[in-house]
Write a protein that holds these residues in place. Structure first.
Motif, mmCIF file in Angstrom:
data_model
loop_
_atom_site.group_PDB
_atom_site.id
_atom_site.type_symbol
_atom_site.label_atom_id
_atom_site.label_comp_id
_atom_site.label_asym_id
_atom_site.label_seq_id
_atom_site.Cartn_x
_atom_site.Cartn_y
_atom_site.Cartn_z
ATOM 1 N N UNK A 163 7.945 2.954 11.108
ATOM 2 C CA UNK A 163 9.413 2.919 10.985
ATOM 3 C C UNK A 163 9.925 1.704 10.227
ATOM 4 N N UNK A 164 9.250 0.566 10.305
ATOM 5 C CA UNK A 164 9.737 -0.645 9.648
ATOM 6 C C UNK A 164 9.127 -0.869 8.261
ATOM 7 N N UNK A 165 8.470 0.141 7.686
ATOM 8 C CA UNK A 165 7.824 0.010 6.385
ATOM 9 C C UNK A 165 8.570 0.818 5.325
ATOM 10 N N UNK A 166 8.395 0.403 4.086
ATOM 11 C CA UNK A 166 8.928 1.142 2.938
ATOM 12 C C UNK A 166 7.731 1.587 2.106
ATOM 13 N N UNK A 167 7.687 2.857 1.781
ATOM 14 C CA UNK A 167 6.579 3.411 1.010
ATOM 15 C C UNK A 167 6.958 3.463 -0.463
ATOM 16 N N UNK A 168 6.132 2.853 -1.291
ATOM 17 C CA UNK A 168 6.335 2.859 -2.733
ATOM 18 C C UNK A 168 5.155 3.574 -3.357
ATOM 19 N N UNK A 169 5.418 4.622 -4.144
ATOM 20 C CA UNK A 169 4.359 5.387 -4.795
ATOM 21 C C UNK A 169 4.452 5.164 -6.288
ATOM 22 N N UNK A 170 3.348 4.713 -6.877
ATOM 23 C CA UNK A 170 3.285 4.498 -8.324
ATOM 24 C C UNK A 170 2.383 5.579 -8.886
ATOM 25 N N UNK A 171 2.928 6.376 -9.736
ATOM 26 C CA UNK A 171 2.185 7.501 -10.307
ATOM 27 C C UNK A 171 1.413 7.029 -11.529
#
Length: 95
Positions: free
Chosen positions: A80-88
């Motif tokens: 809940x306290x994380x931010x997911x960043x996806x780099x393609x």
């Protein structure tokens, strides 16, 4: 009298034929060596996979870190306290 040398020569040719072309001949031994090398390579791959699975099982028995890691990688779990960043990678290659 003449039949004895002919019989012996025929037997000699039969024995030589068996040595060169029968079971245990040079082509047969080379084929068996190739088959053995293929089987050893297959066994090595299988042994490595078994060791990997055994390590995963041991990790699953010992702690929850591997369970969390698998959930993150395979199921996309995010705390809940994380931010997911996806780099393609496809976006990086087109630039």
């Amino acid at each position: 009298m003449r039949a004895v040398p002919i019989i012996l020569a025929t037997l000699l040719l039969m024995v030589q034929g068996a040595i060169w072309f029968g079971r245990g001949s040079l082509p047969d031994v080379l084929a068996l060596r190739e088959e053995l090398a293929t089987q050893k390579a297959s066994n090595a791959r299988d042994r490595a996979r078994i060791e990997q699975v055994a390590a995963e099982v041991a990790d699953l028995r010992d702690g929850l870190e591997i369970i969390e890691e698998k959930a993150r990688l395979e199921l996309g779990m995010v705390r809940p306290d994380e931010t997911l960043v996806v780099i393609s990678a496809s976006n990086q290659a087109s630039r």
